[in-house]
Design a protein around this motif. Structure first.
Motif, PDB file in Angstrom:
ATOM      1  N   SER A  95      -7.386  -1.150  -8.817  1.00 54.96           N
ATOM      2  CA  SER A  95      -6.979  -1.879  -7.598  1.00 54.96           C
ATOM      3  C   SER A  95      -6.980  -3.375  -7.865  1.00 54.96           C
ATOM      4  CB  SER A  95      -7.930  -1.555  -6.442  1.00 54.96           C
ATOM      5  OG  SER A  95      -7.843  -0.208  -6.056  1.00 54.96           O
ATOM      6  N   GLY A 128       0.811  -1.208   0.000  1.00 53.12           N
ATOM      7  CA  GLY A 128       0.000   0.000   0.000  1.00 53.12           C
ATOM      8  C   GLY A 128       0.849   1.265   0.000  1.00 53.12           C
ATOM      9  N   VAL A 132      -1.255   4.844  -0.745  1.00 59.13           N
ATOM     10  CA  VAL A 132      -2.636   4.833  -0.268  1.00 59.13           C
ATOM     11  C   VAL A 132      -2.789   5.830   0.880  1.00 59.13           C
ATOM     12  CG1 VAL A 132      -2.995   2.409  -0.919  1.00 59.13           C
ATOM     13  CG2 VAL A 132      -2.229   2.968   1.398  1.00 59.13           C
ATOM     14  N   ASP A 167     -16.138   0.982   4.066  1.00 63.40           N
ATOM     15  CA  ASP A 167     -15.685   2.096   3.236  1.00 63.40           C
ATOM     16  C   ASP A 167     -16.711   3.224   3.233  1.00 63.40           C
ATOM     17  OD1 ASP A 167     -13.817   3.290   1.386  1.00 63.40           O
ATOM     18  OD2 ASP A 167     -15.262   2.856  -0.198  1.00 63.40           O
ATOM     19  N   SER A 206      -7.189   3.950   5.212  1.00 65.16           N
ATOM     20  CA  SER A 206      -6.984   2.501   5.137  1.00 65.16           C
ATOM     21  C   SER A 206      -7.097   1.857   6.511  1.00 65.16           C
ATOM     22  CB  SER A 206      -5.601   2.216   4.520  1.00 65.16           C
ATOM     23  OG  SER A 206      -5.290   0.849   4.577  1.00 65.16           O
ATOM     24  N   ILE A 234      -6.945  -2.906   3.667  1.00 67.28           N
ATOM     25  CA  ILE A 234      -5.705  -2.127   3.587  1.00 67.28           C
ATOM     26  C   ILE A 234      -5.472  -1.617   2.172  1.00 67.28           C
ATOM     27  CG2 ILE A 234      -3.178  -2.323   3.726  1.00 67.28           C
ATOM     28  CD1 ILE A 234      -3.611  -4.348   6.025  1.00 67.28           C
ATOM     29  N   HIS A 279      -7.778  -1.516  -0.586  1.00 69.42           N
ATOM     30  CA  HIS A 279      -8.927  -1.320  -1.478  1.00 69.42           C
ATOM     31  C   HIS A 279      -8.795  -0.102  -2.381  1.00 69.42           C
ATOM     32  CE1 HIS A 279     -10.079   1.315   1.878  1.00 69.42           C
ATOM     33  NE2 HIS A 279     -10.921   1.920   1.047  1.00 69.42           N
ATOM     34  N   ASP A 280      -8.058   0.911  -1.951  1.00 67.27           N
ATOM     35  CA  ASP A 280      -7.913   2.126  -2.755  1.00 67.27           C
ATOM     36  C   ASP A 280      -6.575   2.206  -3.484  1.00 67.27           C
ATOM     37  OD1 ASP A 280     -10.407   3.148  -2.284  1.00 67.27           O
ATOM     38  OD2 ASP A 280      -9.785   4.535  -0.705  1.00 67.27           O
ATOM     39  N   THR A 329     -10.105  -0.655   7.736  1.00 64.41           N
ATOM     40  CA  THR A 329      -9.695  -1.977   8.218  1.00 64.41           C
ATOM     41  C   THR A 329     -10.292  -2.262   9.589  1.00 64.41           C
ATOM     42  OG1 THR A 329      -7.609  -1.859   6.986  1.00 64.41           O
ATOM     43  CG2 THR A 329      -7.721  -3.435   8.799  1.00 64.41           C
ATOM     44  N   GLU A 349      -3.234   6.272   4.229  1.00 62.49           N
ATOM     45  CA  GLU A 349      -3.044   5.312   5.319  1.00 62.49           C
ATOM     46  C   GLU A 349      -4.047   5.515   6.448  1.00 62.49           C
ATOM     47  OE1 GLU A 349       0.973   4.457   6.577  1.00 62.49           O
ATOM     48  OE2 GLU A 349       1.773   5.227   4.686  1.00 62.49           O
TER      49      GLU A 349
END
Length: 534
Positions: A416, A356, A361, A477, A366, A399, A401-402, A370, A363
């Motif tokens: 992704s 990631g 990403v 999300d 994320s 973690i 997905h983006d 998560t 963070e």
């Protein structure tokens, strides 16, 4: 995050590989046969009721399957017949120890994995010997390597602890590499570079030993540039070498640290390699009492370790006296899912987090998604009917997905999926990555569709897992639609027909409600619960 559920206690599941399952029966025997690029190897271990084990028999027969595959692309008829003869000989050994087929694991690595006639070879092996062969990929080899290293370093001074390390296994058809930063997994890779491949390519070019050195040095330099993007090799202070070539060096010049581990100072290892490379194959056979085939691959194998060593600041080379076969035994003793081991679980997550970071990403978002996704999983665990491994897939999906936003925010779920499907994450095999990439694809408005090829080609139980995990990920999300984490936490409560999400404190949840209206439909379809956000 606090969750409530009326049925939050589950009984543990036992399996035939669980040491607790066989406690009443006493010790049992487990066998592993490895079909590699340079030979077939057998290991038989006795496993006690407490989970401890000891090797009681070994056998090894040289067979150059890799030379066939890496020159003509297929395994020849003669090699197949030799392979069948060796396996039937191993079956006789297994019968003499009274090892039942249910306790025999047969794995194949790079040679069979890359053979064009792989399917017909596997069929012949099954029909003629009764063995069912499991072909493992490079990342699965990395997982077994980690189990072996962890076992060998247990109790040894300096272990993996806080030292930046590179773990390498230079095999006949591939080289497996793991990078660890202060004991945390940074990356795991499988490269199509092995001693047999190097040897065959140099022969095809009618090259000399000098040409082989130049070819190998250039390949490793290029590989090192890739690895440097994940962990600066000049900050690596420990090289851990796993292969028969490294074990030969350790037996010759190493200092034992424990029964399972030897250490070689950097300068002594390099001097030894230089001495060995001056020998002819005949001299290697005579000096080290190895087969001619092993002698031919010894020089490229040791040089690969030397060239990587010289790219690092490592002052020592650690050599475990354990193999992939012991890794299979360790995995079996741990149960069918070795990820119950918390340390291993942590390393998988660390590898995903590093991937990631490479793609920048968000963070904070994320971590938030998560945490929410795992809270939902914990609350619904009895409803999901999934195991710990599925929970890991969800955690990694949350973690990453983006991660596709690195390419383009629009349609980033598709990007992704592509990035994950073409990446390596330590501890996750290709089947895991296919499931993971599909879960990530469906974290937005789009729902799983039989018309989507990547989803439709999954096994039925894997499609079901994708449905369940993507439903949870979509909700998590949606609860951070603005990437602001302005709702610090939720209480999650499951009633008869409703899942309540209650924001702690006083918050405006208008944006989150709108997001849930878009994404909660899959959850409600699958689980039958209404979703309410307060």
């Amino acid at each position: 995050m606090r969750t409530k559920d009326a049925s939050d206690i589950q009984k543990p599941v036992r399996s035939c590989c669980d040491p607790l399952a066989g406690a009443a029966a006493g010790p049992r025997l487990e066998a592993v046969i490895e079909i590699g690029a340079t030979g077939l190897r057998l290991l038989i271990a006795e496993i006690s009721a407490d989970g401890s084990w000891a090797v009681i028999d070994r056998a090894e027969r040289a067979l150059a399957l890799g030379r066939d595959v890496f020159t003509i692309g297929s395994i020849s008829r003669d090699s197949l017949l030799q392979c069948l003869a060796i396996l039937n000989r191993y079956r006789e050994i297994l019968r003499s120890w009274a090892v039942e087929d249910a306790h025999v694991t047969v794995v194949a690595t790079s040679a069979i994995r890359e053979a064009k006639n792989r399917d017909s070879i596997l069929d012949r092996l099954s029909v003629k010997t009764g063995f069912r062969v499991r072909v493992i990929d490079g990342i699965e080899e990395n997982r077994l390597m980690y189990l072996v290293v962890n076992r060998a370093l247990r109790g040894a001074p300096g272990a993996l602890g806080k030292i930046n390390s590179i773990i390498m296994d230079v095999g006949g058809g591939s080289t497996e590499i793991m990078l660890m930063q202060k004991g945390k997994m940074v990356a795991a890779h499988s490269f199509r570079m092995g001693t047999v491949i190097i040897e065959q390519q140099v022969k095809a070019m009618m090259g000399s030993a000098k040409d082989m050195r130049r070819f190998l040095a250039e390949y490793i330099r290029t590989t090192g540039e890739t690895l440097n993007k994940e962990l600066r090799l000049d900050r690596v202070h420990q090289l851990i070498a796993i292969s028969s070539d490294a074990r030969l060096a350790a037996r010759s010049i190493g200092t034992p640290v424990t029964d399972l581990l030897s250490v070689i100072p950097r300068h002594e290892f390099i001097s030894f390699v230089q001495r060995v490379t001056s020998y002819t194959p005949e001299e290697c056979v005579r000096n080290f009492r190895i087969s001619y085939g092993e002698a031919e691959s010894l020089t490229p194998g040791l040089l690969a370790y030397q060239y990587f060593l010289e790219m690092t600041e490592a002052e020592t080379v650690l050599v475990p006296f354990l193999t992939l076969r012991e890794g299979v035994i360790i995995s079996c003793v741990s149960g069918p899912d070795p990820l119950v081991n918390e340390e291993f679980y942590t390393q998988v997550v660390a590898s995903a987090a590093n991937l990631g970071k490479r793609y920048h990403v968000d963070e904070d978002h994320s971590r938030y998604v998560t945490r929410i996704a795992l809270g939902l999983y914990n609350c619904l665990e009895a409803e999901l009917g999934l195991d710990r491994h599925a929970r890991l897939i969800l955690e990694v999906a949350a973690i990453l997905h983006d991660v596709g936003s690195f390419i383009r925010p629009a349609d980033h779920h598709l990007h992704s999926q592509y990035i994950i499907a073409h990446s390596d994450i330590f501890g996750l095999n290709k089947d895991d990555m296919n499931i993971l990439s599909n879960v990530v694809r469906y974290h937005r408005a789009e729902k799983p569709n039989p018309g989507h090829h990547a989803y439709a080609t999954l096994a039925r139980q894997d499609r079901t897992m994708v449905l369940k995990l993507s439903a949870l990920l979509r909700i998590a999300d949606a609860l951070d639609r603005g990437h602001s984490q302005h709702i610090e936490d939720f209480d999650i409560e499951l009633s008869k027909d409703t899942l309540y999400l209650r924001a702690r404190g006083t918050h405006d949840v208008t944006l989150e409600r709108m997001a849930l209206e878009e994404k909660a439909d899959l959850f409600e379809e699958i689980f039958g619960y209404r979703l309410v956000l307060n």
